[in-house]
Design an enzyme around this catalytic site. Structure first.
Site, PDB file in Angstrom:
ATOM      1  N   ILE A 154       0.839  -1.211   0.000  1.00 23.16           N
ATOM      2  CA  ILE A 154       0.000   0.000   0.000  1.00 23.16           C
ATOM      3  C   ILE A 154       0.872   1.258   0.000  1.00 23.16           C
ATOM      4  O   ILE A 154       0.640   2.191  -0.784  1.00 23.16           O
ATOM      5  CB  ILE A 154      -0.967  -0.012   1.208  1.00 23.16           C
ATOM      6  CG1 ILE A 154      -1.947  -1.176   1.073  1.00 23.16           C
ATOM      7  CG2 ILE A 154      -1.720   1.317   1.323  1.00 23.16           C
ATOM      8  CD1 ILE A 154      -2.770  -1.480   2.308  1.00 23.16           C
ATOM      9  N   THR A 231      -4.407   5.428   7.304  1.00 22.57           N
ATOM     10  CA  THR A 231      -5.359   4.447   6.767  1.00 22.57           C
ATOM     11  C   THR A 231      -4.885   3.036   7.114  1.00 22.57           C
ATOM     12  O   THR A 231      -5.307   2.072   6.491  1.00 22.57           O
ATOM     13  CB  THR A 231      -5.506   4.571   5.231  1.00 22.57           C
ATOM     14  OG1 THR A 231      -4.217   4.438   4.643  1.00 22.57           O
ATOM     15  CG2 THR A 231      -6.135   5.884   4.814  1.00 22.57           C
ATOM     16  N   ARG A 233      -3.803   1.305  10.804  1.00 19.31           N
ATOM     17  CA  ARG A 233      -4.494   0.810  11.986  1.00 19.31           C
ATOM     18  C   ARG A 233      -4.527   1.911  13.041  1.00 19.31           C
ATOM     19  O   ARG A 233      -3.529   2.613  13.232  1.00 19.31           O
ATOM     20  CB  ARG A 233      -3.810  -0.439  12.569  1.00 19.31           C
ATOM     21  CG  ARG A 233      -4.027  -1.727  11.788  1.00 19.31           C
ATOM     22  CD  ARG A 233      -5.477  -2.219  11.848  1.00 19.31           C
ATOM     23  NE  ARG A 233      -5.695  -3.448  11.101  1.00 19.31           N
ATOM     24  CZ  ARG A 233      -6.094  -3.523   9.839  1.00 19.31           C
ATOM     25  NH1 ARG A 233      -6.339  -2.416   9.153  1.00 19.31           N
ATOM     26  NH2 ARG A 233      -6.298  -4.690   9.253  1.00 19.31           N
ATOM     27  N   ASP A 257      -8.841   6.912   8.581  1.00 18.03           N
ATOM     28  CA  ASP A 257      -9.787   5.864   8.181  1.00 18.03           C
ATOM     29  C   ASP A 257      -9.884   4.813   9.273  1.00 18.03           C
ATOM     30  O   ASP A 257     -10.670   3.875   9.162  1.00 18.03           O
ATOM     31  CB  ASP A 257      -9.333   5.219   6.863  1.00 18.03           C
ATOM     32  CG  ASP A 257     -10.353   4.222   6.334  1.00 18.03           C
ATOM     33  OD1 ASP A 257     -11.537   4.605   6.219  1.00 18.03           O
ATOM     34  OD2 ASP A 257      -9.980   3.057   6.071  1.00 18.03           O
ATOM     35  N   GLU A 262     -11.978   1.642  17.395  1.00 17.94           N
ATOM     36  CA  GLU A 262     -13.004   1.561  16.357  1.00 17.94           C
ATOM     37  C   GLU A 262     -13.894   0.337  16.479  1.00 17.94           C
ATOM     38  O   GLU A 262     -15.012   0.332  15.974  1.00 17.94           O
ATOM     39  CB  GLU A 262     -12.361   1.590  14.961  1.00 17.94           C
ATOM     40  CG  GLU A 262     -11.557   0.349  14.609  1.00 17.94           C
ATOM     41  CD  GLU A 262     -11.018   0.405  13.177  1.00 17.94           C
ATOM     42  OE1 GLU A 262     -10.416   1.417  12.822  1.00 17.94           O
ATOM     43  OE2 GLU A 262     -11.211  -0.591  12.437  1.00 17.94           O
ATOM     44  N   HIS A 294     -13.151   3.047   8.339  1.00 23.59           N
ATOM     45  CA  HIS A 294     -12.426   1.875   7.839  1.00 23.59           C
ATOM     46  C   HIS A 294     -12.988   1.392   6.495  1.00 23.59           C
ATOM     47  O   HIS A 294     -13.400   0.243   6.349  1.00 23.59           O
ATOM     48  CB  HIS A 294     -12.451   0.741   8.876  1.00 23.59           C
ATOM     49  CG  HIS A 294     -11.253  -0.152   8.783  1.00 23.59           C
ATOM     50  ND1 HIS A 294     -10.544  -0.596   9.888  1.00 23.59           N
ATOM     51  CD2 HIS A 294     -10.604  -0.687   7.706  1.00 23.59           C
ATOM     52  CE1 HIS A 294      -9.549  -1.353   9.493  1.00 23.59           C
ATOM     53  NE2 HIS A 294      -9.560  -1.431   8.173  1.00 23.59           N
TER      54      HIS A 294
HETATM   55  P1  NAI Z   1       2.757  -4.943   3.634  1.00 22.82           P
HETATM   56  O1  NAI Z   1       3.067  -6.101   4.510  1.00 22.82           O
HETATM   57  O2  NAI Z   1       2.872  -5.095   2.152  1.00 22.82           O
HETATM   58  O3  NAI Z   1       3.700  -3.706   4.053  1.00 22.82           O
HETATM   59  C1  NAI Z   1       3.973  -3.359   5.368  1.00 22.82           C
HETATM   60  C2  NAI Z   1       5.336  -2.695   5.371  1.00 22.82           C
HETATM   61  O4  NAI Z   1       5.583  -2.229   6.699  1.00 22.82           O
HETATM   62  C3  NAI Z   1       6.478  -3.651   4.996  1.00 22.82           C
HETATM   63  O5  NAI Z   1       7.265  -3.094   3.977  1.00 22.82           O
HETATM   64  C4  NAI Z   1       7.266  -3.805   6.303  1.00 22.82           C
HETATM   65  O6  NAI Z   1       8.659  -3.958   6.089  1.00 22.82           O
HETATM   66  C5  NAI Z   1       6.951  -2.492   6.987  1.00 22.82           C
HETATM   67  N1  NAI Z   1       7.120  -2.533   8.424  1.00 22.82           N
HETATM   68  C6  NAI Z   1       6.655  -3.470   9.296  1.00 22.82           C
HETATM   69  N2  NAI Z   1       7.002  -3.131  10.553  1.00 22.82           N
HETATM   70  C7  NAI Z   1       7.673  -1.967  10.477  1.00 22.82           C
HETATM   71  C8  NAI Z   1       8.288  -1.121  11.433  1.00 22.82           C
HETATM   72  N3  NAI Z   1       8.272  -1.416  12.730  1.00 22.82           N
HETATM   73  N4  NAI Z   1       8.895  -0.014  11.011  1.00 22.82           N
HETATM   74  C9  NAI Z   1       8.941   0.293   9.674  1.00 22.82           C
HETATM   75  N5  NAI Z   1       8.386  -0.470   8.728  1.00 22.82           N
HETATM   76  C10 NAI Z   1       7.751  -1.591   9.123  1.00 22.82           C
HETATM   77  O7  NAI Z   1       1.307  -4.455   4.056  1.00 22.82           O
HETATM   78  P2  NAI Z   1       0.291  -3.585   3.197  1.00 22.82           P
HETATM   79  O8  NAI Z   1      -0.552  -4.489   2.376  1.00 22.82           O
HETATM   80  O9  NAI Z   1       0.997  -2.462   2.572  1.00 22.82           O
HETATM   81  O10 NAI Z   1      -0.667  -3.030   4.363  1.00 22.82           O
HETATM   82  C11 NAI Z   1      -0.194  -2.135   5.349  1.00 22.82           C
HETATM   83  C12 NAI Z   1      -1.239  -1.998   6.431  1.00 22.82           C
HETATM   84  O11 NAI Z   1      -2.394  -1.345   5.895  1.00 22.82           O
HETATM   85  C13 NAI Z   1      -1.806  -3.331   6.964  1.00 22.82           C
HETATM   86  O12 NAI Z   1      -0.982  -3.857   7.977  1.00 22.82           O
HETATM   87  C14 NAI Z   1      -3.132  -2.923   7.502  1.00 22.82           C
HETATM   88  O13 NAI Z   1      -2.987  -2.561   8.866  1.00 22.82           O
HETATM   89  C15 NAI Z   1      -3.501  -1.674   6.725  1.00 22.82           C
HETATM   90  N6  NAI Z   1      -4.666  -1.881   5.858  1.00 22.82           N
HETATM   91  C16 NAI Z   1      -5.737  -1.026   6.000  1.00 22.82           C
HETATM   92  C17 NAI Z   1      -6.853  -1.175   5.222  1.00 22.82           C
HETATM   93  C18 NAI Z   1      -8.032  -0.257   5.334  1.00 22.82           C
HETATM   94  O14 NAI Z   1      -9.098  -0.556   4.763  1.00 22.82           O
HETATM   95  N7  NAI Z   1      -7.922   0.878   6.007  1.00 22.82           N
HETATM   96  C19 NAI Z   1      -6.956  -2.271   4.249  1.00 22.82           C
HETATM   97  C20 NAI Z   1      -5.751  -3.071   4.140  1.00 22.82           C
HETATM   98  C21 NAI Z   1      -4.669  -2.879   4.932  1.00 22.82           C
END
Ligand code: NAI
Length: 328
Positions: A154, A231, A233, A257, A262, A294
């Site tokens: 994302i 957007t 958590r 979001d 929530e 959300h």
């Molecule tokens: P992803 O797993 O592809 O990317 C997460 C990134 O965060 C990775 O590159 C990882 O290396 C990095 N990361 C993890 N811990 C870290 C830290 N302590 N410091 C720095 N970087 C760190 O996940 P994606 O698909 O990009 O999703 C990200 C988040 O978006 C999800 O975990 C979820 O919480 C949220 N989300 C929200 C939605 C919504 O409808 N509002 C829908 C889908 C996801």
């Protein structure tokens, strides 16, 4: 195969029915997963849960007692699941790791633009025949510094859009994305992100190390008039610290979001209720806070992908063929 879907909304039922093709015996409840409702799962082979269903230790034990060996998350994040308890109770937890990063990245941009250009205010004004422009001044994103925390699927999509806007994009992630570097984004430290960003957008998962990533201390390190967008958590932001910073006008605006508490609010129609959560009520009073409940994932493309991956996860678990997107 009997599958019970917790916390379902009408549009989800429609999609899961559409793609079922009579393969599974599917049942829906709008009840959320908790100690009171867990008994609904008795007699099922699998359950499917969403972002605000809390899979605690006691629920993992109950699922084990009911002989349920798989829990399918119809979302990407899994901070709501006690993975250790699931492991100890022999429960496989699967998720939808990717459905549409574009859906979430585009909603992030929608929130940012809406807040900045005050679209929510303008919409209401115009409907009432008020065509005045006073109080609607925004700023160009072009030329501004955008700090992106988390450049996974994302965050990466969001960086692309921000580069298209002509912003300077600074990122922080535990792993650097070489493709993004080629695009011209710059990886830097968290301290630098706080210090230099005009806009900060959060795209990391919620875990122990990211809980309250934005807090009083990190807010103090930020530029005056920074805009914060979340957007990912709710737990990434200490809500009380955000409220204080908004009151002090240290933060220019917040587009959210997601919200720490929530689970008691989002996805429910509380329009006839007295909402007891004082923090969200305070946030809602700020003219420079824009909140959606959300919905960043909510596009047709994302929903279809969520439904298809959820079914294929369940099928892979029971048949052993196909890809199983395991969390534990
Ligand atoms: P992803 O797993 O592809 O990317 C997460 C990134 O965060 C990775 O590159 C990882 O290396 C990095 N990361 C993890 N811990 C870290 C830290 N302590 N410091 C720095 N970087 C760190 O996940 P994606 O698909 O990009 O999703 C990200 C988040 O978006 C999800 O975990 C979820 O919480 C949220 N989300 C929200 C939605 C919504 O409808 N509002 C829908 C889908 C996801």
């Amino acid at each position: 195969m009997k599958v019970l879907f917790f916390s379902t909304m009408a549009f989800e039922r429609e999609q899961f029915n559409k793609f079922n093709e009579n393969k599974y015996d599917i049942h829906f409840t709008d009840a959320e997963l908790n100690d009171l409702n867990i008994s609904l799962a008795e007699g099922f082979d699998a359950i499917c849960i969403f972002v605000n269903d809390k899979l605690t230790e006691s629920i993992a034990k109950k699922l084990h007692d009911y002989g349920i060996k798989i829990v399918a998350l119809r979302c990407a994040g899994f901070n709501n699941v006690n993975l250790q308890a699931c492991k100890e109770n022999g429960i496989c937890v699967v998720r939808v790791p990717e459905y549409s990063p574009y859906a979430v990245a585009e909603h992030t941009v929608a929130l940012l633009l809406g807040l900045n250009r005050k679209i929510h205010k303008a919409y209401n004004r115009v409907r009432e025949g008020n065509f005045s422009l006073n109080g609607l001044i925004g700023f160009d994103i072009h030329g501004k510094t955008v700090g992106v925390i988390g450049t996974g699927k994302i965050g990466r999509a969001f960086c692309h859009i921000m580069k298209g806007f002509g912003a300077h994009v600074n990122c922080f992630d535990l792993n650097q994305d070489e493709e993004l570097k080629k695009l011209g984004v710059n990886y830097t430290s968290l301290e630098e992100i706080w210090k230099t960003s005009d806009i900060i957008s959060l795209h990391v998962p919620l875990n122990k190390s990211t809980h309250h990533l934005i807090n009083e201390d990190t807010i103090n390190q930020m530029k005056e008039n920074v805009v914060v967008v979340n957007t990912s958590r709710g737990g990434l932001i200490d809500t009380k610290a955000l409220i204080t910073a908004l009151k002090l006008k240290k933060i220019k605006g917040a587009a959210l979001d997601v919200y720490e508490e929530e689970d008691k609010l989002f996805f429910h129609d509380l329009s006839e209720s007295v909402i007891q959560d004082d923090d969200i009520m305070r946030l809602m009073t700020f003219p420079n806070v824009l909140i959606t409940a959300h919905q960043a994932f909510l596009t047709n493309e994302a929903l279809e992908a969520i439904v298809k991956t959820t079914y294929s996860n369940i099928q892979a678990f029971f048949t052993g063929s196909g890809e199983l997107h395991k969390v534990n």
